[in-house]
Design a protein around this motif. Sequence first.
Motif, PDB file in Angstrom:
ATOM      1  N   THR A 272      12.824  37.038  48.041  1.00 34.91           N
ATOM      2  CA  THR A 272      11.594  36.426  48.530  1.00 34.91           C
ATOM      3  C   THR A 272      10.380  37.076  47.882  1.00 34.91           C
ATOM      4  N   ASP A 273      10.430  38.387  47.626  1.00 36.63           N
ATOM      5  CA  ASP A 273       9.327  39.047  46.922  1.00 36.63           C
ATOM      6  C   ASP A 273       9.159  38.469  45.518  1.00 36.63           C
ATOM      7  N   ASP A 274      10.279  38.179  44.860  1.00 40.26           N
ATOM      8  CA  ASP A 274      10.216  37.537  43.536  1.00 40.26           C
ATOM      9  C   ASP A 274       9.567  36.159  43.645  1.00 40.26           C
ATOM     10  N   PHE A 275       9.899  35.443  44.714  1.00 41.13           N
ATOM     11  CA  PHE A 275       9.341  34.111  44.953  1.00 41.13           C
ATOM     12  C   PHE A 275       7.820  34.182  45.105  1.00 41.13           C
ATOM     13  N   VAL A 276       7.343  35.155  45.880  1.00 46.21           N
ATOM     14  CA  VAL A 276       5.898  35.316  46.052  1.00 46.21           C
ATOM     15  C   VAL A 276       5.248  35.642  44.718  1.00 46.21           C
ATOM     16  N   ALA A 277       5.881  36.517  43.948  1.00 43.39           N
ATOM     17  CA  ALA A 277       5.341  36.865  42.627  1.00 43.39           C
ATOM     18  C   ALA A 277       5.285  35.643  41.715  1.00 43.39           C
ATOM     19  N   ARG A 278       6.283  34.800  41.799  1.00 43.90           N
ATOM     20  CA  ARG A 278       6.303  33.564  41.001  1.00 43.90           C
ATOM     21  C   ARG A 278       5.130  32.661  41.390  1.00 43.90           C
ATOM     22  N   LEU A 279       4.884  32.538  42.691  1.00 43.94           N
ATOM     23  CA  LEU A 279       3.758  31.717  43.151  1.00 43.94           C
ATOM     24  C   LEU A 279       2.427  32.316  42.729  1.00 43.94           C
ATOM     25  N   GLU A 280       2.360  33.638  42.660  1.00 43.61           N
ATOM     26  CA  GLU A 280       1.131  34.270  42.179  1.00 43.61           C
ATOM     27  C   GLU A 280       0.910  33.953  40.705  1.00 43.61           C
ATOM     28  N   GLU A 281       1.983  33.885  39.947  1.00 39.49           N
ATOM     29  CA  GLU A 281       1.863  33.482  38.536  1.00 39.49           C
ATOM     30  C   GLU A 281       1.359  32.045  38.434  1.00 39.49           C
ATOM     31  N   ILE A 282       1.918  31.175  39.286  1.00 37.07           N
ATOM     32  CA  ILE A 282       1.546  29.756  39.247  1.00 37.07           C
ATOM     33  C   ILE A 282       0.080  29.565  39.630  1.00 37.07           C
ATOM     34  N   SER A 283      -0.351  30.285  40.678  1.00 40.37           N
ATOM     35  CA  SER A 283      -1.702  30.078  41.218  1.00 40.37           C
ATOM     36  C   SER A 283      -2.755  30.950  40.548  1.00 40.37           C
ATOM     37  N   GLY A 284      -2.321  32.031  39.895  1.00 41.22           N
ATOM     38  CA  GLY A 284      -3.267  32.927  39.240  1.00 41.22           C
ATOM     39  C   GLY A 284      -4.072  33.760  40.202  1.00 41.22           C
ATOM     40  N   ARG A 285      -3.509  34.057  41.359  1.00 41.10           N
ATOM     41  CA  ARG A 285      -4.227  34.864  42.349  1.00 41.10           C
ATOM     42  C   ARG A 285      -3.245  35.675  43.181  1.00 41.10           C
ATOM     43  N   THR A 286      -3.771  36.715  43.836  1.00 42.45           N
ATOM     44  CA  THR A 286      -2.969  37.505  44.762  1.00 42.45           C
ATOM     45  C   THR A 286      -2.865  36.754  46.086  1.00 42.45           C
ATOM     46  N   LEU A 287      -1.641  36.671  46.628  1.00 41.38           N
ATOM     47  CA  LEU A 287      -1.420  35.837  47.807  1.00 41.38           C
ATOM     48  C   LEU A 287      -1.135  36.667  49.043  1.00 41.38           C
ATOM     49  N   ASP A 288      -1.413  36.072  50.192  1.00 43.30           N
ATOM     50  CA  ASP A 288      -1.067  36.634  51.493  1.00 43.30           C
ATOM     51  C   ASP A 288       0.418  36.354  51.722  1.00 43.30           C
ATOM     52  N   VAL A 289       1.240  37.395  51.708  1.00 43.87           N
ATOM     53  CA  VAL A 289       2.689  37.206  51.800  1.00 43.87           C
ATOM     54  C   VAL A 289       3.086  36.523  53.095  1.00 43.87           C
ATOM     55  N   SER A 290       2.470  36.889  54.204  1.00 48.86           N
ATOM     56  CA  SER A 290       2.821  36.271  55.489  1.00 48.86           C
ATOM     57  C   SER A 290       2.484  34.790  55.498  1.00 48.86           C
ATOM     58  N   ALA A 291       1.390  34.404  54.851  1.00 54.06           N
ATOM     59  CA  ALA A 291       1.013  32.990  54.781  1.00 54.06           C
ATOM     60  C   ALA A 291       2.004  32.211  53.926  1.00 54.06           C
ATOM     61  N   VAL A 292       2.457  32.822  52.838  1.00 56.06           N
ATOM     62  CA  VAL A 292       3.445  32.167  51.975  1.00 56.06           C
ATOM     63  C   VAL A 292       4.759  31.986  52.731  1.00 56.06           C
ATOM     64  N   ARG A 293       5.209  33.025  53.423  1.00 61.28           N
ATOM     65  CA  ARG A 293       6.466  32.923  54.183  1.00 61.28           C
ATOM     66  C   ARG A 293       6.364  31.835  55.243  1.00 61.28           C
ATOM     67  N   ALA A 294       5.245  31.780  55.948  1.00 62.75           N
ATOM     68  CA  ALA A 294       5.060  30.763  56.985  1.00 62.75           C
ATOM     69  C   ALA A 294       5.053  29.362  56.388  1.00 62.75           C
ATOM     70  N   ALA A 295       4.415  29.199  55.241  1.00 63.11           N
ATOM     71  CA  ALA A 295       4.355  27.895  54.587  1.00 63.11           C
ATOM     72  C   ALA A 295       5.730  27.446  54.124  1.00 63.11           C
ATOM     73  N   ALA A 296       6.526  28.394  53.598  1.00 65.07           N
ATOM     74  CA  ALA A 296       7.859  28.053  53.093  1.00 65.07           C
ATOM     75  C   ALA A 296       8.822  27.732  54.218  1.00 65.07           C
ATOM     76  N   ALA A 297       8.686  28.428  55.350  1.00 64.92           N
ATOM     77  CA  ALA A 297       9.686  28.319  56.414  1.00 64.92           C
ATOM     78  C   ALA A 297       9.339  27.298  57.494  1.00 64.92           C
ATOM     79  N   GLY A 298       8.091  26.931  57.606  1.00 63.43           N
ATOM     80  CA  GLY A 298       7.686  26.056  58.709  1.00 63.43           C
ATOM     81  C   GLY A 298       7.936  24.586  58.440  1.00 63.43           C
ATOM     82  N   ILE A 299       9.194  24.239  58.193  1.00 63.97           N
ATOM     83  CA  ILE A 299       9.511  22.858  57.801  1.00 63.97           C
ATOM     84  C   ILE A 299      10.694  22.285  58.582  1.00 63.97           C
ATOM     85  N   PHE A 300      11.164  23.006  59.616  1.00 68.65           N
ATOM     86  CA  PHE A 300      12.402  22.619  60.286  1.00 68.65           C
ATOM     87  C   PHE A 300      12.152  22.127  61.708  1.00 68.65           C
TER      88      PHE A 300
END
Length: 207
Positions: A62-90
């Motif tokens: 999951t840390d690699d996933f966050v790093a990948r999204l930081e590459e895509i977006s070009g910014r440092t991300l809030d890890v908790s916000a990313v986890r919530a966005a990825a998981a809140g779909i069920f």
Amino acid sequence: MPAGALPLRAIFFDIGNVVLYFSHERMWRQLATACGTTTAAVRQGILDSGYTVLMDRGDVTTDDFVARLEEISGRTLDVSAVRAAAAGIFALNPGVAKMVEALAERDLELGVLSNTCEVHTSDAIEGFDVFRHFRHRIYSYRVGAVKPDAAIFRAAHDAAGCAPEQCFFTDDRPEFVAAARRAGFEAETFRGARYLRAQLARRGLVV
């Protein structure tokens, strides 16, 4: 149950759109918001690039996933916000949950067998009460194999201590049902709780 067939001892369910409803499109939108970029950019960088397969197979964390999204977006991300966005779909499938509760009263090995990643299981899936009935949780990222690989089905019947022929599996994707059958499982495409109940009854297990 056909004459000479072994009785069912284990029942495995796919998770997505079987035990739980989910929406990948919602995930892409939520991740785009969390990353401050577009849905198309997230989809291209994660789904179209094959990164989801790496996550589901446990090749990246999951840390690699966050790093990948930081590459895509070009910014440092809030890890908790990313986890919530990825998981809140069920959301729970109540018809299947009710069936699982009934099956849990039988002398059966119950489990889930799913292509999934760490953030989905830890931050969402295992929070649903129905999962207390699943003794065996065969998650692809833990096994290191994704459906339709035979290895994930071996992990399931090994965990249950049953012959493949004593295991039943249901999945909403026919190609994964076909893979389960090749592995020796009894298997049916999921077409709703009522249909699944009928398929189990046909095999001598009235729910």
